[in-house]
Design an enzyme around this catalytic site. Structure first.
Site, short mmCIF file in Angstrom:
data_model
loop_
_atom_site.label_atom_id
_atom_site.label_comp_id
_atom_site.label_asym_id
_atom_site.label_seq_id
_atom_site.Cartn_x
_atom_site.Cartn_y
_atom_site.Cartn_z
N ILE A 100 -9.39 0.85 -5.36
CA ILE A 100 -9.77 0.97 -3.95
C ILE A 100 -10.04 2.44 -3.73
CG2 ILE A 100 -9.10 0.60 -1.55
CD1 ILE A 100 -7.27 -1.65 -2.50
N TYR A 151 0.87 -1.18 0.00
CA TYR A 151 0.00 0.00 0.00
C TYR A 151 0.90 1.22 0.00
CZ TYR A 151 -3.80 3.07 1.87
OH TYR A 151 -4.71 4.07 2.10
N LYS A 181 -1.66 -1.52 -3.81
CA LYS A 181 -2.59 -0.41 -3.95
C LYS A 181 -1.76 0.85 -4.11
CE LYS A 181 -5.93 2.62 -1.82
NZ LYS A 181 -6.43 3.24 -0.60
#
Length: 293
Positions: A204, A132, A160
């Site tokens: 996301i 992330y 992400k």
């Protein structure tokens, strides 16, 4: 490959700033009914304001409410590898579909330090781990070549990207295309459709808290091969993003916009910005413009 959307779910609080799990469960149902998956305890979920035990309790409630109807990813990332591993093991026990690990914050990391951090977490759990990257908030950035190196780990499933820079997202997408089994999820809400067209596994989204059906419509249209409709829905999403985020810090504005739509979500924990009547009026005007209130 069928694309998918996750919403970086807000965490709901009572007036005394304790967790409001009933309201959080209601937000879970709202997203699942729209067709979205859930990411909890992320940036939009006020994860830095949650205690260790609250993150575990929150995740248990979200997984219970989803009841297999959607996929759940939870963020375990903390500054120290030690606590990140402890959280990841708890999430592994609960039974989530993925464990996101935000880059350490406050602690300045070398790329080698990031490799050790993510690899250690991935070594200790069975649940797939997702990197992330959000350097504007953590001051640590996963270089594309570091992502490529980590993609070789058998339990690191993807990344992400919430950096906001299209060139970085392109570099991650290139890694995903060349590696083959490394999923890239786009974080910037203005790049959802573009990222899908260029090989992303999905997105996301924080903005999806406010516009769940528009986000789901982008994904649904893309998966159906209707690029014109996907682009139209992205236009709505992007315009709303520009209008709302033009007022200040995005996660706080998402939470406040949602509060004006449904005050059961509560305010953010202090020391977040206090509600501002003048700003609330501006947010309300934007919500009305998009027929959200």
């Amino acid at each position: 490959m069928t694309k998918e959307a996750f919403v970086a779910l807000v965490t709901c609080f009572n007036d005394d700033e304790t967790l409001n799990l009933d309201a959080t469960r209601a937000q879970v149902r709202r997203q699942v009914d729209a067709g979205n998956n859930i990411m909890c305890a992320g940036t939009n979920g006020d994860f830095t304001a949650l205690t260790y035990d609250e993150k575990v309790t929150l995740t248990e409630a979200v997984v219970d409410e989803v009841a297999g109807r959607a996929r759940v990813i939870v963020n375990a990332g903390m500054p120290a590898t030690f606590e990140t591993v402890k959280l990841a093991r708890e999430f592994d026990r609960i039974g989530v579909d993925g464990i996101a690990v935000i880059t350490p914050f406050f602690i300045a990391c070398t790329q080698d330090g990031l490799v050790r951090h993510f690899s250690t977490v991935a070594d200790t759990v069975e649940t797939p781990v997702y990197l992330y990257d959000i350097p504007a908030r953590t001051q640590n950035h996963i270089e594309p070549e570091t992502a490529r190196q980590l993609s070789a780990h058998g339990n690191i499933a993807g990344i992400k990207d919430s950096g906001g820079a299209q060139d970085t997202l392109e570099a991650y997408l290139k890694v995903g295309q060349e590696v083959g089994d490394f999923a890239v999820y786009s974080g910037p809400d203005h790049l959802v459709h573009w990222s899908l067209q260029n090989g992303a596994a999905g997105c996301i989204s924080g903005l999806g808290n406010v516009m769940p059906h528009v986000l789901a419509a982008i994904i649904r249209a893309f998966n159906a091969g209707d690029q014109a409709e996907a682009a139209r829905q992205q236009g709505i999403f992007g315009d709303f993003r520009k209008d709302l985020y033009g007022l200040g810090y995005p996660p706080a504005l998402v939470k406040r916009a949602l509060y004006l739509m449904d005050n059961s979500v509560g305010a953010s924990r202090q020391p977040a910005l206090l509600p501002d009547p003048a700003q609330d009026a501006q947010i309300a005007e934007i919500l009305k413009r998009y027929a959200l209130i």
